[in-house]
Enzyme design. Structure first.
Site, PDB file in Angstrom:
ATOM      1  CB  THR A 186      -0.918  -0.009   1.237  1.00  0.00           C
ATOM      2  OG1 THR A 186      -1.734  -1.177   1.161  1.00  0.00           O
ATOM      3  CG2 THR A 186      -1.807   1.223   1.284  1.00  0.00           C
ATOM      4  CG  HIS A 300      -6.556   3.684   2.218  1.00  0.00           C
ATOM      5  ND1 HIS A 300      -5.271   3.231   2.159  1.00  0.00           N
ATOM      6  CD2 HIS A 300      -7.014   3.304   3.443  1.00  0.00           C
ATOM      7  CE1 HIS A 300      -4.947   2.610   3.271  1.00  0.00           C
ATOM      8  NE2 HIS A 300      -5.993   2.628   4.073  1.00  0.00           N
TER       9      HIS A 300
HETATM   10  C1  LIG Z   1     -11.726  -0.441   8.818  1.00  0.00           C
HETATM   11  C2  LIG Z   1     -10.797  -0.348   7.656  1.00  0.00           C
HETATM   12  C3  LIG Z   1      -9.453  -0.634   7.820  1.00  0.00           C
HETATM   13  C4  LIG Z   1      -8.583  -0.572   6.747  1.00  0.00           C
HETATM   14  N1  LIG Z   1      -7.273  -0.920   6.912  1.00  0.00           N
HETATM   15  C5  LIG Z   1      -6.436  -0.959   5.847  1.00  0.00           C
HETATM   16  C6  LIG Z   1      -5.106  -1.434   5.992  1.00  0.00           C
HETATM   17  O1  LIG Z   1      -4.661  -1.818   7.067  1.00  0.00           O
HETATM   18  N2  LIG Z   1      -4.324  -1.448   4.886  1.00  0.00           N
HETATM   19  C7  LIG Z   1      -4.763  -1.037   3.656  1.00  0.00           C
HETATM   20  O2  LIG Z   1      -4.022  -1.086   2.686  1.00  0.00           O
HETATM   21  N3  LIG Z   1      -6.042  -0.611   3.493  1.00  0.00           N
HETATM   22  C8  LIG Z   1      -6.888  -0.560   4.555  1.00  0.00           C
HETATM   23  N4  LIG Z   1      -8.189  -0.145   4.397  1.00  0.00           N
HETATM   24  C9  LIG Z   1      -8.667   0.235   3.062  1.00  0.00           C
HETATM   25  C10 LIG Z   1      -9.277  -0.957   2.359  1.00  0.00           C
HETATM   26  O3  LIG Z   1      -8.323  -1.959   2.148  1.00  0.00           O
HETATM   27  C11 LIG Z   1      -9.884  -0.555   0.996  1.00  0.00           C
HETATM   28  O4  LIG Z   1      -8.916   0.087   0.218  1.00  0.00           O
HETATM   29  C12 LIG Z   1     -11.078   0.342   1.165  1.00  0.00           C
HETATM   30  O5  LIG Z   1     -12.034  -0.293   1.991  1.00  0.00           O
HETATM   31  C13 LIG Z   1     -11.739   0.756  -0.143  1.00  0.00           C
HETATM   32  O6  LIG Z   1     -11.877  -0.267  -1.058  1.00  0.00           O
HETATM   33  P1  LIG Z   1     -11.193  -0.161  -2.522  1.00  0.00           P
HETATM   34  O7  LIG Z   1      -9.732   0.004  -2.303  1.00  0.00           O
HETATM   35  O8  LIG Z   1     -11.550  -1.427  -3.203  1.00  0.00           O
HETATM   36  O9  LIG Z   1     -11.789   1.032  -3.217  1.00  0.00           O
HETATM   37  C14 LIG Z   1      -9.072  -0.188   5.456  1.00  0.00           C
HETATM   38  C15 LIG Z   1     -10.420   0.098   5.304  1.00  0.00           C
HETATM   39  C16 LIG Z   1     -11.284   0.027   6.382  1.00  0.00           C
HETATM   40  C17 LIG Z   1     -12.734   0.333   6.154  1.00  0.00           C
END
Ligand SMILES: Cc1cc2nc3c(=O)[nH]c(=O)nc-3n(C[C@H](O)[C@H](O)[C@H](O)COP(=O)(O)O)c2cc1C
Length: 311
Positions: A186, A300
């Site tokens: 990421t 994200h």
């Molecule tokens: C509660 C929560 C925790 C998350 N923690 C991380 C994480 O630790 N690492 C990461 O790369 N993304 C994290 N994300 C982002 C998600 O992986 C993801 O990118 C996001 O929900 C949007 O989805 P999309 O990327 O498919 O658009 C988190 C999202 C949420 C809702």
């Protein structure tokens, strides 16, 4: 005059069929969830507000997440009817493996804060449905425990490159030994997002809970019971990093990250490598030129900073 008849029990019985009572409270709740919005409503009831806000919220004014939701609402499908849809096949191939549905469960940090089964539960659901699951660097289950709990899963690992690259190399060795063969790095969280709901609630690292947040937490005794009777919520895979949670968090995100670090990672990681958080064609081309296998087209969930476009 209308035809009338005496009420017939056999006809009434047909209408008066009730659901059988489900003894298991989780199954009972799930049986009432017909949409993702229903699950969200349930989560709001069963978890303290601050925990719900961590999961549901995003950065700053939450403009990006609102745009994402709208973008999904705006999608229209052209209705091509009278095609045989009795046996649809949404399966596809991803990195040499067949998956049953074109969906990857994204990494989430702190997952055991929402429910003590946390990452393992999500990974089990993914395995049961033959889709990939991504464990976060800042997960609350270790790399090893997850792999042991879900050995048949298509388990991926999400990496935050630490300031001290030797610590990242140590973590990657464990990831490799535990059998993960897809790494998703990421790159859009070089600094933590300004997540206003968390600042207001005081759910920060370290916590600075407001009296309201604490009072609301007290209203969720079953959540407390789960938290107090299960292992502590911590960055499970990063215990070797040293320091308290704030010190670990400070090591995990590197604001100085550049494409050179992706080139370095490409050399040290032998399997499939994805870069998550890319949103421009130019950046996508650069990481592919560096030998990466794909990009996670992602903002994200609007969680890192706001104003980014919907993917
Ligand atoms: C509660 C929560 C925790 C998350 N923690 C991380 C994480 O630790 N690492 C990461 O790369 N993304 C994290 N994300 C982002 C998600 O992986 C993801 O990118 C996001 O929900 C949007 O989805 P999309 O990327 O498919 O658009 C988190 C999202 C949420 C809702």
């Amino acid at each position: 005059m209308e035809d009338r008849q005496l009420p017939k029990w056999s006809e009434i019985r047909e209408l008066l069929q009730f659901r059988s009572f489900e003894m298991d409270p989780v199954q009972r709740r799930l049986a009432r969830a017909f949409t993702i919005a229903d699950l969200r409503t349930m989560a709001r009831k069963t978890t303290p507000k601050a925990v719900f806000n961590y999961t549901d919220g995003a950065a700053e004014e939450e403009i990006t997440i609102a745009r994402c939701r709208q973008a999904y609402r705006d999608v229209e499908f052209s209705p091509a009817v009278l095609r045989d849809v009795s046996d649809p096949d949404p399966s596809t191939k991803l990195f040499g493996r067949t998956i049953d549905f074109p969906l990857v469960l994204a990494p989430t940090g702190y997952t055991r804060m929402m429910h003590n089964d946390g990452e393992k539960a999500v990974a089990r659901v993914a395995a049961r449905n033959n889709i990939p699951y991504t464990l976060s660097t800042v997960g609350t289950t270790t790399v090893e425990d997850l792999a042991k709990a879900v050995p048949d899963g298509n388990n991926w690992f999400q990496l935050y490159i630490a300031k001290d690259r030797s610590k990242t190399e140590g973590l990657l060795e464990r990831v490799l030994t535990s059998g993960y063969d897809v790494l998703m790095v990421t790159v859009d969280t070089q600094v933590g997002g300004a997540r206003v709901r968390e600042l207001r609630d005081g759910l920060t690292i370290p916590p600075t809970l407001s009296p309201q947040t604490f009072a609301d937490m007290a209203l969720h005794p079953s959540w407390w019971f789960d938290k107090l009777t299960t292992p502590p919520i911590e960055f499970a895979s990063l215990k070797g990093f040293g320091g308290n949670s704030a010190e670990v968090a400070d090591q995990v995100f590197d604001p100085a990250l550049t494409f050179e670090d992706i080139a370095w990672l490409r050399k040290v990681w032998p399997h499939k490598l994805l870069v998550k958080g890319i949103q421009t064609v130019k950046d996508a081309e650069r990481v592919v030129e560096l030998g990466c296998d794909g990009v996670g087209l992602s903002n994200h969930g609007g969680g890192s900073w706001t104003g980014r476009p919907p993917s």
